[in-house]
Design a protein around this motif. Structure first.
Motif, PDB file in Angstrom:
ATOM      1  N   GLN A  50       0.925  -1.122   0.301  1.00 24.66           N
ATOM      2  CA  GLN A  50       0.081  -0.058  -0.012  1.00 24.66           C
ATOM      3  C   GLN A  50       1.009   1.352   0.115  1.00 24.66           C
ATOM      4  OE1 GLN A  50      -2.688  -0.122   3.269  1.00 24.66           O
ATOM      5  NE2 GLN A  50      -3.690   2.003   2.493  1.00 24.66           N
ATOM      6  N   LEU A  51       0.507   2.096  -0.833  1.00 23.59           N
ATOM      7  CA  LEU A  51       1.254   3.535  -0.857  1.00 23.59           C
ATOM      8  C   LEU A  51       0.429   4.845  -0.609  1.00 23.59           C
ATOM      9  CD1 LEU A  51       3.027   2.745  -4.372  1.00 23.59           C
ATOM     10  CD2 LEU A  51       3.922   2.069  -2.260  1.00 23.59           C
ATOM     11  N   GLN A  52       0.976   5.748   0.065  1.00 27.41           N
ATOM     12  CA  GLN A  52       0.177   6.744   0.618  1.00 27.41           C
ATOM     13  C   GLN A  52       1.145   7.831   0.118  1.00 27.41           C
ATOM     14  OE1 GLN A  52      -1.262   6.790   4.367  1.00 27.41           O
ATOM     15  NE2 GLN A  52      -2.498   8.685   4.052  1.00 27.41           N
ATOM     16  N   ALA A  53       0.720   8.898  -0.703  1.00 27.18           N
ATOM     17  CA  ALA A  53       1.378   9.945  -1.310  1.00 27.18           C
ATOM     18  C   ALA A  53       0.816  11.327  -0.489  1.00 27.18           C
ATOM     19  CB  ALA A  53       1.443  10.265  -2.384  1.00 27.18           C
ATOM     20  N   TYR A  54       1.500  12.134   0.206  1.00 23.51           N
ATOM     21  CA  TYR A  54       1.096  13.402   0.628  1.00 23.51           C
ATOM     22  C   TYR A  54       2.100  14.388   0.666  1.00 23.51           C
ATOM     23  CZ  TYR A  54       3.921  11.201   4.513  1.00 23.51           C
ATOM     24  OH  TYR A  54       4.794  11.024   5.281  1.00 23.51           O
ATOM     25  N   GLY A  55       1.687  15.387   0.850  1.00 25.76           N
ATOM     26  CA  GLY A  55       2.833  16.746   0.999  1.00 25.76           C
ATOM     27  C   GLY A  55       2.379  17.826  -0.093  1.00 25.76           C
ATOM     28  N   GLY A  56       1.305  17.280  -1.149  1.00 26.18           N
ATOM     29  CA  GLY A  56       1.008  18.600  -2.204  1.00 26.18           C
ATOM     30  C   GLY A  56       0.298  19.852  -1.589  1.00 26.18           C
ATOM     31  N   GLY A  57       0.320  20.681  -2.162  1.00 27.24           N
ATOM     32  CA  GLY A  57      -0.348  21.943  -1.779  1.00 27.24           C
ATOM     33  C   GLY A  57      -0.262  23.103  -2.545  1.00 27.24           C
ATOM     34  N   LEU A  58      -0.444  24.234  -2.353  1.00 25.81           N
ATOM     35  CA  LEU A  58      -0.469  25.489  -3.126  1.00 25.81           C
ATOM     36  C   LEU A  58       0.631  26.214  -2.648  1.00 25.81           C
ATOM     37  CD1 LEU A  58      -1.947  27.310  -5.092  1.00 25.81           C
ATOM     38  CD2 LEU A  58      -3.028  28.601  -3.057  1.00 25.81           C
ATOM     39  N   VAL A  59       1.345  26.401  -3.982  1.00 25.59           N
ATOM     40  CA  VAL A  59       2.818  27.044  -3.765  1.00 25.59           C
ATOM     41  C   VAL A  59       2.904  28.017  -5.084  1.00 25.59           C
ATOM     42  CG1 VAL A  59       4.112  25.271  -5.062  1.00 25.59           C
ATOM     43  CG2 VAL A  59       5.213  26.622  -3.502  1.00 25.59           C
ATOM     44  N   GLN A  60       3.375  29.012  -4.794  1.00 27.88           N
ATOM     45  CA  GLN A  60       3.977  30.134  -6.008  1.00 27.88           C
ATOM     46  C   GLN A  60       4.951  29.606  -6.957  1.00 27.88           C
ATOM     47  OE1 GLN A  60       4.564  33.769  -3.886  1.00 27.88           O
ATOM     48  NE2 GLN A  60       2.343  34.397  -4.027  1.00 27.88           N
ATOM     49  N   THR A  61       4.919  30.285  -7.994  1.00 25.21           N
ATOM     50  CA  THR A  61       6.084  29.957  -9.019  1.00 25.21           C
ATOM     51  C   THR A  61       7.266  30.306  -8.382  1.00 25.21           C
ATOM     52  OG1 THR A  61       4.536  30.651 -10.808  1.00 25.21           O
ATOM     53  CG2 THR A  61       6.896  30.529 -11.236  1.00 25.21           C
ATOM     54  N   GLY A  62       8.161  29.301  -8.592  1.00 25.11           N
ATOM     55  CA  GLY A  62       9.639  29.479  -7.907  1.00 25.11           C
ATOM     56  C   GLY A  62       9.803  28.868  -6.683  1.00 25.11           C
ATOM     57  N   GLY A  63       8.707  28.479  -6.044  1.00 31.55           N
ATOM     58  CA  GLY A  63       8.527  27.884  -4.552  1.00 31.55           C
ATOM     59  C   GLY A  63       8.925  26.391  -4.846  1.00 31.55           C
ATOM     60  N   SER A  64       9.179  25.767  -3.381  1.00 25.83           N
ATOM     61  CA  SER A  64       9.722  24.247  -3.390  1.00 25.83           C
ATOM     62  C   SER A  64       8.422  23.505  -2.588  1.00 25.83           C
ATOM     63  CB  SER A  64      10.995  24.300  -2.682  1.00 25.83           C
ATOM     64  OG  SER A  64      11.760  24.979  -3.277  1.00 25.83           O
ATOM     65  N   LEU A  65       8.209  22.452  -2.947  1.00 20.49           N
ATOM     66  CA  LEU A  65       7.582  21.395  -2.068  1.00 20.49           C
ATOM     67  C   LEU A  65       8.292  20.099  -2.196  1.00 20.49           C
ATOM     68  CD1 LEU A  65       3.974  21.597  -3.429  1.00 20.49           C
ATOM     69  CD2 LEU A  65       4.608  22.176  -1.042  1.00 20.49           C
ATOM     70  N   ARG A  66       8.192  19.250  -1.063  1.00 16.19           N
ATOM     71  CA  ARG A  66       8.658  17.941  -0.944  1.00 16.19           C
ATOM     72  C   ARG A  66       7.585  17.093  -0.697  1.00 16.19           C
ATOM     73  NH1 ARG A  66      12.559  14.791   3.243  1.00 16.19           N
ATOM     74  NH2 ARG A  66      11.097  14.714   4.774  1.00 16.19           N
ATOM     75  N   LEU A  67       7.305  16.224  -1.680  1.00 19.10           N
ATOM     76  CA  LEU A  67       6.211  15.038  -1.681  1.00 19.10           C
ATOM     77  C   LEU A  67       6.662  13.889  -0.812  1.00 19.10           C
ATOM     78  CD1 LEU A  67       4.680  15.275  -5.133  1.00 19.10           C
ATOM     79  CD2 LEU A  67       4.193  16.626  -2.994  1.00 19.10           C
ATOM     80  N   SER A  68       6.094  13.122  -0.016  1.00 16.15           N
ATOM     81  CA  SER A  68       6.449  12.005   0.730  1.00 16.15           C
ATOM     82  C   SER A  68       5.590  10.842   0.351  1.00 16.15           C
ATOM     83  CB  SER A  68       6.527  12.156   2.369  1.00 16.15           C
ATOM     84  OG  SER A  68       7.026  13.404   2.336  1.00 16.15           O
ATOM     85  N   CYS A  69       5.952   9.480   0.186  1.00 13.69           N
ATOM     86  CA  CYS A  69       5.204   8.454  -0.241  1.00 13.69           C
ATOM     87  C   CYS A  69       5.315   7.409   0.833  1.00 13.69           C
ATOM     88  CB  CYS A  69       5.612   7.954  -1.407  1.00 13.69           C
ATOM     89  SG  CYS A  69       4.691   6.636  -2.007  1.00 13.69           S
TER      90      CYS A  69
END
Length: 121
Positions: free
Chosen positions: A1-20
């Motif tokens: 089973q896999l569960q992805a999370y960490g998405g969201g709203l970010v401005q251009t040029g920003g960063s995010l880290r997704l986890s699974c």
């Protein structure tokens, strides 16, 4: 089973880290992949990492901005996304499979539910 999370709203040029988070059996896993999908379009390969050795690869469209990694001891896979652009908007999925065909959707046996990334200008 896999569960992805960490998405969201970010401005251009920003960063995010997704986890699974990977639960259950992992002995079959050779490759962990990240894909993204925009409504009306096919699911697109983004990045992949081999489960045991940690060898990574990314799509040309995100090269130099995104990086995949894994923590096999804790059954986690990550997608670090930097310098985000509006074209990076989509639902991001993590996937697990035993194949070396890392760019191919059908090569993966298990998929997470997806996490939405929205990049606003």
């Amino acid at each position: 089973q896999l569960q992805a999370y960490g998405g969201g709203l970010v401005q251009t040029g920003g960063s995010l880290r997704l986890s699974c988070a990977v639960s259950g059996r992992t002995d079959y896993v050779y490759m962990m992949g990240w894909f993204r999908q925009v409504k009306g379009k096919e699911r697109e390969f983004v990045a992949a990492v081999t489960w045991n050795s940690g060898i990574t690869t990314v799509a040309d469209s995100v090269k130099g901005r995104f990086a995949a990694s894994r923590d096999s001891a804790n059954n986690m896979v990550y997608l670090q996304m930097n310098s985000l652009k509006s074209d990076d908007t989509g639902v991001y999925y993590c996937a697990a499979g035993g194949s070396t065909l890392y760019k191919t959707v059908t090569a993966y046996d298990y998929w997470g539910q997806g996490t939405l990334v929205t990049v606003s200008s």
